[in-house]
Design a protein around this motif. Structure first.
Motif, PDB file in Angstrom:
ATOM      1  N   ILE B 280       0.842  -1.206   0.000  1.00  0.00           N
ATOM      2  CA  ILE B 280       0.000   0.000   0.000  1.00  0.00           C
ATOM      3  C   ILE B 280       0.872   1.250   0.000  1.00  0.00           C
ATOM      4  CG2 ILE B 280      -1.643   1.329   1.372  1.00  0.00           C
ATOM      5  CD1 ILE B 280      -2.750  -1.389   2.343  1.00  0.00           C
ATOM      6  N   LEU B 281       1.847   1.282   0.898  1.00  0.00           N
ATOM      7  CA  LEU B 281       2.673   2.493   0.988  1.00  0.00           C
ATOM      8  C   LEU B 281       3.563   2.641  -0.234  1.00  0.00           C
ATOM      9  CD1 LEU B 281       3.546   2.695   4.766  1.00  0.00           C
ATOM     10  CD2 LEU B 281       1.760   3.844   3.505  1.00  0.00           C
ATOM     11  N   SER B 282       4.010   1.523  -0.791  1.00  0.00           N
ATOM     12  CA  SER B 282       4.817   1.617  -2.008  1.00  0.00           C
ATOM     13  C   SER B 282       4.005   2.207  -3.150  1.00  0.00           C
ATOM     14  CB  SER B 282       5.329   0.237  -2.428  1.00  0.00           C
ATOM     15  OG  SER B 282       6.491  -0.066  -1.718  1.00  0.00           O
ATOM     16  N   GLU B 283       2.752   1.751  -3.250  1.00  0.00           N
ATOM     17  CA  GLU B 283       1.925   2.272  -4.342  1.00  0.00           C
ATOM     18  C   GLU B 283       1.611   3.750  -4.132  1.00  0.00           C
ATOM     19  OE1 GLU B 283       1.467   0.804  -7.182  1.00  0.00           O
ATOM     20  OE2 GLU B 283       2.592  -0.874  -6.384  1.00  0.00           O
ATOM     21  N   PHE B 284       1.387   4.121  -2.887  1.00  0.00           N
ATOM     22  CA  PHE B 284       1.190   5.553  -2.623  1.00  0.00           C
ATOM     23  C   PHE B 284       2.456   6.333  -2.997  1.00  0.00           C
ATOM     24  CE2 PHE B 284      -2.496   4.922   0.391  1.00  0.00           C
ATOM     25  CZ  PHE B 284      -3.344   5.752  -0.309  1.00  0.00           C
ATOM     26  N   SER B 285       3.607   5.750  -2.680  1.00  0.00           N
ATOM     27  CA  SER B 285       4.858   6.440  -3.023  1.00  0.00           C
ATOM     28  C   SER B 285       5.000   6.553  -4.533  1.00  0.00           C
ATOM     29  CB  SER B 285       6.061   5.684  -2.466  1.00  0.00           C
ATOM     30  OG  SER B 285       5.950   5.540  -1.083  1.00  0.00           O
ATOM     31  N   ARG B 286       4.581   5.509  -5.233  1.00  0.00           N
ATOM     32  CA  ARG B 286       4.669   5.548  -6.697  1.00  0.00           C
ATOM     33  C   ARG B 286       3.786   6.673  -7.233  1.00  0.00           C
ATOM     34  NH1 ARG B 286       6.182   1.396  -9.433  1.00  0.00           N
ATOM     35  NH2 ARG B 286       5.491  -0.024  -7.807  1.00  0.00           N
ATOM     36  N   ILE B 287       2.591   6.788  -6.658  1.00  0.00           N
ATOM     37  CA  ILE B 287       1.686   7.849  -7.108  1.00  0.00           C
ATOM     38  C   ILE B 287       2.353   9.211  -6.907  1.00  0.00           C
ATOM     39  CG2 ILE B 287      -0.495   8.997  -6.605  1.00  0.00           C
ATOM     40  CD1 ILE B 287      -1.631   6.231  -5.893  1.00  0.00           C
ATOM     41  N   ALA B 313      -2.349  16.370  -3.531  1.00  0.00           N
ATOM     42  CA  ALA B 313      -2.493  14.944  -3.264  1.00  0.00           C
ATOM     43  C   ALA B 313      -1.247  14.413  -2.567  1.00  0.00           C
ATOM     44  CB  ALA B 313      -2.741  14.182  -4.561  1.00  0.00           C
ATOM     45  N   ARG B 314      -0.109  14.947  -2.963  1.00  0.00           N
ATOM     46  CA  ARG B 314       1.139  14.507  -2.348  1.00  0.00           C
ATOM     47  C   ARG B 314       1.099  14.814  -0.852  1.00  0.00           C
ATOM     48  NH1 ARG B 314       6.131  17.291  -1.931  1.00  0.00           N
ATOM     49  NH2 ARG B 314       7.939  15.925  -1.950  1.00  0.00           N
ATOM     50  N   GLU B 315       0.525  15.946  -0.542  1.00  0.00           N
ATOM     51  CA  GLU B 315       0.419  16.349   0.858  1.00  0.00           C
ATOM     52  C   GLU B 315      -0.455  15.354   1.628  1.00  0.00           C
ATOM     53  OE1 GLU B 315       2.304  18.765   1.479  1.00  0.00           O
ATOM     54  OE2 GLU B 315       1.845  18.871   3.613  1.00  0.00           O
ATOM     55  N   ALA B 316      -1.568  14.950   1.014  1.00  0.00           N
ATOM     56  CA  ALA B 316      -2.457  13.989   1.673  1.00  0.00           C
ATOM     57  C   ALA B 316      -1.729  12.670   1.904  1.00  0.00           C
ATOM     58  CB  ALA B 316      -3.702  13.772   0.822  1.00  0.00           C
ATOM     59  N   ILE B 317      -0.905  12.264   0.934  1.00  0.00           N
ATOM     60  CA  ILE B 317      -0.179  10.996   1.079  1.00  0.00           C
ATOM     61  C   ILE B 317       0.895  11.133   2.156  1.00  0.00           C
ATOM     62  CG2 ILE B 317       1.301   9.358  -0.110  1.00  0.00           C
ATOM     63  CD1 ILE B 317      -0.179  10.085  -2.686  1.00  0.00           C
ATOM     64  N   ILE B 444      -0.899   5.732 -12.255  1.00  0.00           N
ATOM     65  CA  ILE B 444      -1.505   6.293 -11.050  1.00  0.00           C
ATOM     66  C   ILE B 444      -2.865   5.629 -10.826  1.00  0.00           C
ATOM     67  CG2 ILE B 444      -2.503   8.384 -10.058  1.00  0.00           C
ATOM     68  CD1 ILE B 444      -0.245   9.933 -11.476  1.00  0.00           C
ATOM     69  N   HIS B 445      -3.649   5.506 -11.894  1.00  0.00           N
ATOM     70  CA  HIS B 445      -4.958   4.846 -11.756  1.00  0.00           C
ATOM     71  C   HIS B 445      -4.796   3.400 -11.297  1.00  0.00           C
ATOM     72  CE1 HIS B 445      -7.093   8.217 -13.355  1.00  0.00           C
ATOM     73  NE2 HIS B 445      -6.480   8.176 -14.526  1.00  0.00           N
ATOM     74  N   GLN B 446      -3.818   2.711 -11.901  1.00  0.00           N
ATOM     75  CA  GLN B 446      -3.624   1.298 -11.540  1.00  0.00           C
ATOM     76  C   GLN B 446      -3.159   1.172 -10.088  1.00  0.00           C
ATOM     77  OE1 GLN B 446      -4.672  -1.075 -13.366  1.00  0.00           O
ATOM     78  NE2 GLN B 446      -5.114   0.221 -15.115  1.00  0.00           N
ATOM     79  N   SER B 447      -2.312   2.085  -9.642  1.00  0.00           N
ATOM     80  CA  SER B 447      -1.853   2.037  -8.266  1.00  0.00           C
ATOM     81  C   SER B 447      -3.020   2.206  -7.308  1.00  0.00           C
ATOM     82  CB  SER B 447      -0.820   3.133  -8.011  1.00  0.00           C
ATOM     83  OG  SER B 447       0.379   2.836  -8.668  1.00  0.00           O
ATOM     84  N   TYR B 506      15.288  -7.331  -6.665  1.00  0.00           N
ATOM     85  CA  TYR B 506      14.807  -6.265  -7.542  1.00  0.00           C
ATOM     86  C   TYR B 506      13.335  -6.032  -7.307  1.00  0.00           C
ATOM     87  CZ  TYR B 506      14.036 -10.626 -10.040  1.00  0.00           C
ATOM     88  OH  TYR B 506      13.705 -11.907 -10.347  1.00  0.00           O
ATOM     89  N   THR B 507      12.962  -4.805  -7.325  1.00  0.00           N
ATOM     90  CA  THR B 507      11.559  -4.429  -7.199  1.00  0.00           C
ATOM     91  C   THR B 507      11.262  -3.373  -8.247  1.00  0.00           C
ATOM     92  OG1 THR B 507      12.198  -2.777  -5.581  1.00  0.00           O
ATOM     93  CG2 THR B 507      11.359  -4.855  -4.733  1.00  0.00           C
ATOM     94  N   GLU B 508       9.962  -3.095  -8.412  1.00  0.00           N
ATOM     95  CA  GLU B 508       9.558  -2.064  -9.356  1.00  0.00           C
ATOM     96  C   GLU B 508       9.492  -0.747  -8.597  1.00  0.00           C
ATOM     97  OE1 GLU B 508       9.115  -2.560 -12.626  1.00  0.00           O
ATOM     98  OE2 GLU B 508       8.471  -0.534 -13.074  1.00  0.00           O
ATOM     99  N   GLY B 509      10.547   0.023  -8.682  1.00  0.00           N
ATOM    100  CA  GLY B 509      10.530   1.348  -8.080  1.00  0.00           C
ATOM    101  C   GLY B 509       9.713   2.289  -8.944  1.00  0.00           C
ATOM    102  N   ALA B 510       9.562   3.508  -8.469  1.00  0.00           N
ATOM    103  CA  ALA B 510       8.758   4.458  -9.233  1.00  0.00           C
ATOM    104  C   ALA B 510       9.357   4.696 -10.606  1.00  0.00           C
ATOM    105  CB  ALA B 510       8.658   5.767  -8.470  1.00  0.00           C
ATOM    106  N   ASN B 511      10.680   4.612 -10.697  1.00  0.00           N
ATOM    107  CA  ASN B 511      11.355   4.851 -11.968  1.00  0.00           C
ATOM    108  C   ASN B 511      11.629   3.578 -12.729  1.00  0.00           C
ATOM    109  OD1 ASN B 511      11.673   7.522 -12.395  1.00  0.00           O
ATOM    110  ND2 ASN B 511      13.516   7.705 -11.167  1.00  0.00           N
TER     111      ASN B 511
END
Lengths: 349, 570
Positions: B280-287, B313-317, B444-447, B506-511
């Motif tokens: 959950i937090l990773s996906e929020f970070s990705r967003i 939105a970043r502030e809310a996250i 973002i939608h998928q996250s 390895y993980t899928e980072g935001a980049n």
């Protein structure tokens, strides 16, 4: 010209000049506050009530900043550029009527020749008013080119080049967009053009000359280098473009020239296309109401400029040129042809 | 649960087609094959290095087209290593969904290796980095100069015998990055290191013909702090705060990736609740990261308002993350084997508030941008990268997917329970800036979809493993029970002791694919920790991409690559 007329003109110069200065400093604050509102921020609200003293604080700050003269700069051009910019910006207002003609009230303390005298709030009513505005605007471009060249900075140079290309091509569209309304009014005088729009609202050039209105609004935005046409100072590409190296009061003068130009464009849109001080109701309003209507129109256009800045990204250089040459100029030219045909067959208005 | 005392298995005869084909091609030049923790590692001799890389990339049955990582390892005076250095290459086959590590031993007396720039374009900067940090010379490299450290730096800092307290006086920046042709009348412009479009400090020197860029060369390293060297003198826990400073726009994901890599090394999984919260937090970070990327990108184009829109939105996250761990930017929330503490009771409600904000902001952003003709004109057909080149440069994440390659670690190699969630992987068709933008918006939608599914079935239970050799015992027991007290003391004092061996987590980072290549010698510090920073490989292609374009295009491109200085320079 009589001494009396000269005195009145002098008073008008002082009043209009200072009104412009006031509007300029007001605009810096209003622009920041309105943009802040659009961007969920507060904007400057600490200096004085509602941040009203912010322009004063900015002015004081700019006065006391160090003047930086870049190494290898051409001193003559570097000093001259802001002066040319500001002189051209302020010259344009000499021929603009800032409201309907009105009679002075007759108070006892006034000299006899002033009582009830008809005053036109216009410094000089030139026969070729529009051409004069066009000319001083064109000279203003040299200030930018000079600033960009003299600073000996690569980003400034690119900014100067961009603006010269942009101004020259958009000035063409801008000038062409005026031809239609000049034909309709049969005069180059701004006052005559406004009077030609008297009567019901569809007499406004906004409706009579809609394509010209669109072209002028766009070309005018480009002329004053506002977003989406702020390429000469395109911040993220050219740092600050042609005024990268300017500091202190010279910077302030350049900023002032830009804002004054913007105000001039807004005033011209109101006068040339939105009926000036006419309400569009078919009868002549009292001068004060007309003046307020005129101010409201100018305010709306200025707000529109800020709104654009809060919404749109910037054009790319080549797209901007394409847009100017391939879209705006043909529209303006076709508009001239159609208007000329209609005027020839139906007569003016 | 696997024990931490497990040792690497003896090399077995591998049945993998990779090994078979390499053996066929190279014969006895294949020195060693290891398979451990699901990683396949092939060691070849120096003579066969380029041939091996070429085979991996071009053999139709292998198709290891995606360049991932190339780094050095220094085995100074270690038993079992006759040669001092080792170079490890990581590549990936998108068609066969398989990673492989190719290693080559290099003696100290002749620390040279042939370059593989001809096989993988992305190897260019990685080889420069390896030369910079280890002093391994790559024969035939087009521009073997310092990359991360300063031009007049002395020595190679990642070598084990480098004296870390040593200081250098580094006076002047490198003046010329480009070779200007004789008699050229073109203008050289330095874009950066301090320029409004360079978010962070990096520099591009461009040879300009009017507004057109003829030639360009990038310089990085202004924010280099040698995270990898620091990690070699920290216990596995102590590395976590440093990972936050890699991609600081999505700090949590770096910690997540690092923890997973160490957990892979240990063979200790985190409990399901911890994994779900991590997701959950990773996906929020990705967003957040995507928001910042898009926002900063359009600021470069002159539109400031979308930036402020997405910041809401970043502030809310950030508020949500702050409620979980007390920190906003550099979170340090993960622990090896789980999380530092459980989330607050009203976590779900808070997360839903953040989702509502994300939804609102995304729709506003799309209204402002997606169909805005000026914006689309600035982005369409600008910075086009073909799928083939993108793979060769080592592009990953939204940039690679923008070029039409549907590689997403979450989908192809699910971790932390991503296989339970239903989501799509958007891909572009043209590979231009506009595609990269659209991919980010869709992600973002998928996250949001993933977060909603994860919230709906958030499991109960502990948030950290109960393995006594990995996780600290609960404080209540430490204060009341001598075994727990001793356990706590030993663990803090000695750290986690993983088995000797090496893994690539390895993980899928935001980049994109964020890799951690960890080499352990069984001690409490990582012997070698290499980060595979996604934007390093992406930015390496930048100066090639902008050649022949306009200055304004370069500015439009760089924002969409999402180069984060903390991750780029490490």
């Amino acid at each position: 010209m009589t001494l009396q007329a000269l005195l009145i003109a002098l008073v008008l110069i002082v009043v209009i000049f200072h009104a412009h200065l006031g509007l300029f400093s007001g605009m810096t604050l209003i622009e920041r506050r309105v943009l802040a509102f659009m961007q969920f921020r507060l904007g400057p609200n600490r200096t004085g009530p509602f941040g009203l003293l912010q322009p004063v604080a900015d002015g004081i700050k700019l006065f006391f900043k160090e003047e930086v003269m870049p190494e290898g700069a051409n001193k003559f051009g570097f000093f001259l550029a802001p002066m040319v910019a500001i002189v051209c910006a302020f010259s344009a207002m000499a021929v603009i009527p800032y409201g309907p003609a009105f009679h002075l009230p007759s108070f006892g303390f006034m000299p006899e020749w002033l009582r009830g005298r008809l005053i036109t709030p216009q410094i000089a009513d030139l026969e070729i008013g529009l051409l004069f505005i066009f000319a001083v605007n064109a000279v203003g471009v040299y200030a930018i080119v000079m600033a960009g060249w003299a600073a000996n900075n690569k980003f400034s140079l690119l900014g100067g080049l961009r603006s010269s290309a942009q101004m020259f091509s958009y000035e063409l569209a801008l000038g062409l967009s005026w031809v239609g309304i000049i034909m309709l009014a049969g005069s180059f005088k701004v006052g005559d053009i406004v009077e030609a729009q008297a009567g019901p609202i569809w007499k406004w050039n906004l409706f009579m000359q809609f394509p010209a209105f669109v072209v002028y609004l766009i070309a005018g935005t480009a002329e004053v280098s506002r977003l989406p046409f702020d390429l000469p100072e395109g911040e993220t590409e050219l740092v600050a473009g042609f005024h990268t190296e300017y500091s202190s009061m010279k910077f302030a003068l350049i900023q002032m020239a830009e804002y004054v130009n913007m105000i001039t464009v807004a005033v011209l849109v109101a006068l040339l296309f939105l009926g000036g001080w006419h309400l569009g109701l078919g009868f002549a309003a009292p001068p004060l109401v007309g003046f307020l209507a005129f101010l409201a129109k100018v305010g709306a256009i200025l707000f529109f400029f800020i709104w654009l800045r809060g919404t749109l990204p910037r054009f790319r250089y080549d797209q901007l040129m394409d847009f100017g040459w391939k879209i705006l100029i043909p529209i303006a030219a076709i508009n001239i042809l159609v208007t000329a045909g209609l005027v020839a067959f139906l007569g003016q208005r | 649960m696997a024990s931490v005392l497990e040792t690497p298995q003896a090399p077995a005869a591998s049945t993998s087609p990779t090994v078979r084909i390499l053996r066929e091609k190279l014969g006895d030049q294949v020195l060693r094959v290891d398979e451990w923790r699901g990683d396949l590692a092939v060691t070849v001799s120096r003579k066969a290095w380029v041939e091996a890389a070429r085979t991996l990339s071009f053999h139709p049955e292998l198709d290891y087209k995606l360049f991932l990582d190339l780094c050095g390892v220094d085995w100074l005076d270690r038993d079992g290593h006759d040669d001092r250095f080792e170079v490890a290459l990581h590549v990936y086959s998108v068609s066969h969904k398989h990673h492989v590590r190719l290693k080559v031993p290099i003696p100290e007396s002749d620390a040279t290796l042939d370059t593989i720039v001809g096989v993988y374009k992305g190897a260019n900067w990685f080889e420069r980095e390896t030369w910079d940090l280890y002093g391994i010379v790559f024969n035939g490299h087009p521009n073997l100069s310092r990359l991360l450290t300063h031009d007049s730096f002395v020595g190679h800092p990642m070598r084990k015998d480098y004296e870390t307290p040593k200081r250098h006086l580094l006076k002047e920046a490198k003046q010329w990055l480009l070779k200007v042709p004789e008699g050229s009348e073109h203008m050289i412009v330095n874009i950066g290191p301090s320029h409004p479009a360079m978010h962070g400090a990096f520099r591009v020197q461009a040879l300009m013909d009017g507004e057109t860029i003829q030639d360009a060369e990038a310089e990085i390293g202004y924010m280099h702090r040698n995270f990898e060297k620091m990690a070699e003198e920290r216990t596995y826990w102590q590395v976590i705060p440093y990972t936050d400073r890699l991609n600081y726009c999505s700090a949590f994901m770096n910690g997540h990736g690092y923890a997973l890599a160490v957990e892979k090394l240990l063979g200790v999984p985190a409990p399901p609740r911890a994994e779900a919260i991590r997701v959950i937090l990773s996906e929020f970070s990705r967003i957040m990261d995507h928001f910042i990327c898009i926002g900063a990108n359009v600021v470069d184009l002159g539109a400031i308002t979308p930036f402020f829109v997405v910041f809401r939105a970043r502030e809310a996250i950030y508020d949500l993350i702050e409620a979980c761990c007390g920190a906003r930017l550099t979170v340090s929330y993960v622990r090896i084997g789980g999380l530092a503490q459980d989330v607050p009771d009203d976590f779900e409600a808070r997360a839903r508030t953040a989702i509502a904000s994300v939804r609102d902001v995304t729709s506003q952003m799309e209204k402002l941008l997606t169909r805005n003709p000026i914006f689309a004109n600035r982005f369409k057909d600008v910075g086009v990268m073909s799928a083939e080149d993108a793979l060769s440069w080592g592009w990953v994440g939204p940039c690679l997917r923008g070029s039409g390659v549907a590689y997403d670690v979450r989908k192809d190699h699910p971790y932390s329970g991503y296989e339970q969630y239903d989501f799509d992987v958007p891909v572009g068709t043209v590979g231009d800036c506009y595609d990269r933008y659209l991919v980010r918006v869709e992600e973002i939608h998928q996250s949001v979809r993933i977060i909603e599914q994860a919230l709906a079935k958030l499991p109960k239970g502990p948030v950290i493993t109960d393995d006594k050799k990995v996780a600290l015992p609960p404080k209540s027991e430490v204060y009341s029970n001598i075994e727990a007290l001793m356990n706590h003391f030993k663990l803090v004092y000695e750290g986690i002791l993983p088995p000797a061996g090496e893994v690539y987590g390895y993980t899928e980072g935001a980049n994109g694919e964020l890799g951690f290549y960890i080499v352990s010698d069984g001690g409490k510090f990582p012997y070698r920790l290499k980060v595979r920073p996604p934007c390093f490989a992406i930015y390496a292609a930048f100066s090639e991409m902008i050649k022949g374009g306009l200055l304004a295009d370069a500015v439009a491109i760089i924002g969409g690559l999402n180069v984060i200085a903390g991750e780029l320079d490490r």
